[in-house]
Design an enzyme around this catalytic site. Sequence first.
Site, PDB file in Angstrom:
ATOM      1  N   GLN A  76       0.593  24.951  74.450  1.00  0.00           N
ATOM      2  CA  GLN A  76       0.390  25.444  75.811  1.00  0.00           C
ATOM      3  C   GLN A  76      -1.091  25.796  75.923  1.00  0.00           C
ATOM      4  OE1 GLN A  76       2.243  29.167  76.904  1.00  0.00           O
ATOM      5  NE2 GLN A  76       2.165  28.715  79.097  1.00  0.00           N
ATOM      6  N   THR A  82       5.716  32.165  81.724  1.00  0.00           N
ATOM      7  CA  THR A  82       6.832  31.748  80.872  1.00  0.00           C
ATOM      8  C   THR A  82       7.428  30.425  81.326  1.00  0.00           C
ATOM      9  OG1 THR A  82       8.264  33.147  82.236  1.00  0.00           O
ATOM     10  CG2 THR A  82       7.427  34.093  80.174  1.00  0.00           C
ATOM     11  N   GLY A 140      11.186  42.995  85.185  1.00  0.00           N
ATOM     12  CA  GLY A 140      11.892  42.239  86.206  1.00  0.00           C
ATOM     13  C   GLY A 140      13.294  42.785  86.405  1.00  0.00           C
ATOM     14  N   HIS A 363       0.612  53.352  25.968  1.00  0.00           N
ATOM     15  CA  HIS A 363      -0.416  53.816  26.886  1.00  0.00           C
ATOM     16  C   HIS A 363      -1.722  53.049  26.709  1.00  0.00           C
ATOM     17  CE1 HIS A 363       0.735  57.138  23.944  1.00  0.00           C
ATOM     18  NE2 HIS A 363      -0.061  56.350  23.264  1.00  0.00           N
ATOM     19  N   TYR A 366      -3.814  46.571  27.463  1.00  0.00           N
ATOM     20  CA  TYR A 366      -3.724  45.337  28.243  1.00  0.00           C
ATOM     21  C   TYR A 366      -3.098  44.246  27.386  1.00  0.00           C
ATOM     22  CZ  TYR A 366      -4.752  41.013  30.605  1.00  0.00           C
ATOM     23  OH  TYR A 366      -4.622  39.782  31.193  1.00  0.00           O
ATOM     24  N   ALA A 423      -5.947  51.069  12.821  1.00  0.00           N
ATOM     25  CA  ALA A 423      -6.638  51.458  14.047  1.00  0.00           C
ATOM     26  C   ALA A 423      -8.082  50.981  14.022  1.00  0.00           C
ATOM     27  CB  ALA A 423      -6.584  52.971  14.215  1.00  0.00           C
TER      28      ALA A 423
END
Length: 456
Positions: A76, A82, A140, A363, A366, A423
């Site tokens: 449109q 409408t 309307g 803790h 990654y 460690a």
Amino acid sequence: MSNSAMSVVILAAGKGTRMYSDLPKVLHTLAGKPMVQHVIDAANDLGACAVHLVYGHGGDLLRQTLHEDNLNWVLQAEQLGTGHAMQQAAPFFNDDEDILMLYGDVPLISVETLQRLRAAKPLGGIGLLTVKLDNPTGYGRITRENDQVTGIVEHKDASEAQRQIQEINTGILIAGGADLKRWLAKLTNNNAQGEYYITDIIAMAYQEGREIVAVHPQRLSEVEGVNNRLQLARLERVYQAEQAEKLLLAGVMLRDPARFDLRGTLQHGRDVEIDTNVILEGNVVLGDRVKIGAGCVIKNSTIGDDCEISPYSVVEDAQLQAACTIGPFARLRPGAELLEGAHVGNFVEMKKARLGKGSKAGHLTYLGDAEIGDNVNIGAGTITCNYDGANKHKTIIGDDVFVGSDTQLVAPVTVGNGVTIAAGTTVTRNIADNELVLSRVPQVHKQGWQRPVKKK
């Protein structure tokens, strides 16, 4: 009731000026999904043979976002009302099908209401969705004679007497394809707005002796449109309240239904508990006795029986088997998998990684591109160094491994079963079963050491 096939037209050409956004109005999201997608989904659930999407502003963005196979894109170029929008779609209507007219910015219309509207449509007539409002200003009005619908008068064109009418048009209607094409061809723009109103076809149908049947929606929110962000936010809360009510009645314990968002689908078991400010996105599956702590975000994930996710954890595209514990403040990224009884603690991030049965990463860790066996302890500060600046590489850790704190595993690397890594170790080579590995700079002691003094 019509037994004809049905196609749906969705009007979605408006710019949405009052949204103050570069995004087309119908692409603004409700419950994590574009408003127009809610309407498309309803059309598909109704079994529509085709969905004609009338678009204008932001067409490229609409095409990039919506990927439905059965969408027929109808341009449109000028927004002239409408009726004009429906005229653009009319060449695609089959004479022997029903045409249902919907709106891309009315996202909460229910399939049940549309089914009732379709069932009520008289042969050769029109089914019209209407509501009664205490304050109908701006809408309307439905005009009647002897209780029969005779037409719709837009507010700007209504007389003072007509403005007292409380029954208003929602814009949603259904009519036969051949009839609708004939009526659309007769529309004019002789009105206060200078637009082509679809509502004028109601009077045309009445003048032809066709029956117009009005149906009311189950809830007013179903037909509320969105013109600004405030209205969108209000509909969001209505939608979320409805989802929360359904879940509570189905046995899910929401600690505060007003502070819970479901932006997708949820399959759940029994005795599920969800604390405040939890967001569920996409397709989420929660097993029996799952507990979700406050502030968690879970997206496209499956959580097994007896799992507990502590507050402020983010779980995305992940799989958790039974009795796993997560968080608080854990992040499971796409491809994370926890086997039965695994534990991921605070400030642990996983991506494309599998943590075996009973294994723990407590803790500050990654784990990326990793396969970790059963009964493994991952010490605090451990990192799988999976990226060399160009490519990702994999870390494989066997069963019964102890990884000490502050360990770096430089991938690609394989750690055998029963290994102990001290460690502070940086692992750069494969480790055989049951070895102890450590790599540390020798510890130096300097007696009588004095700290530097600041110069004045």
